[in-house]
Design a protein around this motif. Sequence first.
Motif, short mmCIF file in Angstrom:
data_model
loop_
_atom_site.label_atom_id
_atom_site.label_comp_id
_atom_site.label_asym_id
_atom_site.label_seq_id
_atom_site.Cartn_x
_atom_site.Cartn_y
_atom_site.Cartn_z
N PRO A 24 -48.11 21.43 28.44
CA PRO A 24 -46.65 21.33 28.35
C PRO A 24 -46.21 20.76 27.01
O PRO A 24 -46.89 19.90 26.44
CB PRO A 24 -46.29 20.37 29.51
N THR A 25 -45.09 21.23 26.52
CA THR A 25 -44.53 20.70 25.28
C THR A 25 -43.87 19.35 25.55
O THR A 25 -43.60 19.00 26.70
CB THR A 25 -43.49 21.66 24.70
N GLU A 26 -43.62 18.61 24.49
CA GLU A 26 -42.92 17.33 24.64
C GLU A 26 -41.56 17.54 25.28
O GLU A 26 -41.13 16.74 26.13
CB GLU A 26 -42.77 16.63 23.28
N ASP A 27 -40.88 18.61 24.88
CA ASP A 27 -39.57 18.90 25.47
C ASP A 27 -39.71 19.22 26.96
O ASP A 27 -38.90 18.80 27.78
CB ASP A 27 -38.91 20.06 24.73
N GLY A 28 -40.74 19.98 27.30
CA GLY A 28 -40.98 20.30 28.70
C GLY A 28 -41.27 19.06 29.53
O GLY A 28 -40.82 18.94 30.67
N ILE A 29 -42.03 18.11 28.95
CA ILE A 29 -42.33 16.86 29.66
C ILE A 29 -41.06 16.03 29.83
O ILE A 29 -40.83 15.44 30.90
CB ILE A 29 -43.41 16.06 28.90
N ARG A 30 -40.19 16.01 28.83
CA ARG A 30 -38.92 15.28 28.95
C ARG A 30 -38.06 15.87 30.07
O ARG A 30 -37.44 15.13 30.84
CB ARG A 30 -38.17 15.29 27.62
N ARG A 31 -38.02 17.21 30.15
CA ARG A 31 -37.24 17.84 31.22
C ARG A 31 -37.83 17.52 32.59
O ARG A 31 -37.10 17.27 33.56
CB ARG A 31 -37.16 19.36 31.01
N PHE A 32 -39.15 17.53 32.67
CA PHE A 32 -39.83 17.17 33.92
C PHE A 32 -39.46 15.75 34.33
O PHE A 32 -39.11 15.49 35.49
CB PHE A 32 -41.34 17.31 33.73
N LEU A 33 -39.51 14.81 33.37
CA LEU A 33 -39.18 13.42 33.68
C LEU A 33 -37.73 13.28 34.11
O LEU A 33 -37.42 12.49 35.01
CB LEU A 33 -39.45 12.54 32.46
N ALA A 34 -36.83 14.03 33.48
CA ALA A 34 -35.41 13.96 33.86
C ALA A 34 -35.22 14.36 35.31
O ALA A 34 -34.40 13.78 36.04
CB ALA A 34 -34.58 14.85 32.94
N ARG A 35 -36.00 15.34 35.77
CA ARG A 35 -35.88 15.78 37.16
C ARG A 35 -36.43 14.73 38.13
O ARG A 35 -36.00 14.68 39.30
CB ARG A 35 -36.61 17.11 37.36
N GLN A 36 -37.35 13.89 37.66
CA GLN A 36 -37.92 12.88 38.55
C GLN A 36 -36.92 11.79 38.91
O GLN A 36 -37.13 11.04 39.88
CB GLN A 36 -39.17 12.25 37.93
N ALA A 37 -35.85 11.68 38.14
CA ALA A 37 -34.86 10.63 38.40
C ALA A 37 -34.26 10.73 39.80
O ALA A 37 -33.86 9.71 40.39
CB ALA A 37 -33.75 10.69 37.34
N VAL A 38 -34.19 11.94 40.34
CA VAL A 38 -33.60 12.13 41.68
C VAL A 38 -34.68 12.48 42.72
O VAL A 38 -34.35 12.83 43.85
CB VAL A 38 -32.51 13.22 41.65
N ALA A 39 -35.95 12.40 42.33
CA ALA A 39 -37.03 12.77 43.24
C ALA A 39 -37.33 11.63 44.21
O ALA A 39 -37.17 10.45 43.89
CB ALA A 39 -38.29 13.12 42.46
N ASP A 40 -37.77 11.99 45.40
CA ASP A 40 -38.16 11.01 46.40
C ASP A 40 -39.67 10.77 46.32
O ASP A 40 -40.43 11.62 45.85
CB ASP A 40 -37.83 11.52 47.81
#
Length: 200
Positions: free
Chosen positions: A16-32
Motif C-alpha cells: 500500500p502507498t502512504e496515501d492508501g495507508i492514510r485513507r485506511f487509518l481515516a476509516r478506522q476512526a469510526v470502526a468498532d
Amino acid sequence: MAIDLTHECMPKLRKPTEDGIRRFLARQAVADFSYRELQCTRDTAPAGWYCDRYRGHLGNGTDTFARARKAVVAWSMFRLGWVEAHPAASAITPGANVAVLVRACGAWWLNGARIVYVHDSPSDDRQFGFAYGTLQDHAECGEERFWVVRDHDDQVWFELTAMSNPAKWFVRAALPLVRRLQRCFAADAQRAMQRAVGGA
C-alpha cells in the motif's frame, strides 16, 4: 456464505502507498472493535482463543528500563521490515488507531487496531506498556500487549502477550502458517527491542 474479496485487510500483491495507508487509518476512526472482551490481556484468554506469552531479557538497571520504555514509545518492536506500524510515531494513548502492515508469502495486508489501555505512571520506573485491540478491518480478532518490566532483581524484560482468534476466512484457511507467523513476530519483536535498547 459469500467470500468478500474486496475487504480492506485482504492480502494484496502490491505494498500500500502512504496515501492508501492514510485513507485506511481515516476509516478506522469510526470502526468498532471486532471483539467484546476488551482488556483481556490483563487476565486470561477467552475460551477457545489462542494465548501466547513471550518474555525476553533486555538488560538491567534503571537506564536500561528507560531505554526500553523509549523503544516501546517509538514502536521499535514493529521495525522488522516485514511488519510495520503506521503512523510510525503513533501516540501511545488509549483510543489511538494504528495500521499494522504485514508482508508474508509475497503478499501485503493492512490491519486496523486501536490502543485499549496504557500503563504509564511518572512515579513507576518498573512497568510501562500498552495493549491494542483489533478493529473490524483486521485479519484476526483479539488483543496484543507490549510491556517492559524491571523486576526486584533489577533485571529488565520485554513481555509480549497475545490473545487471538482468526477473524477472516483466509486466516482460518492458513491457520498453521498464521500461527508460525505469530511466533516469528514475537521472536523478531524481541530482537528488535534488544537492538533498540542495546541489551542482551
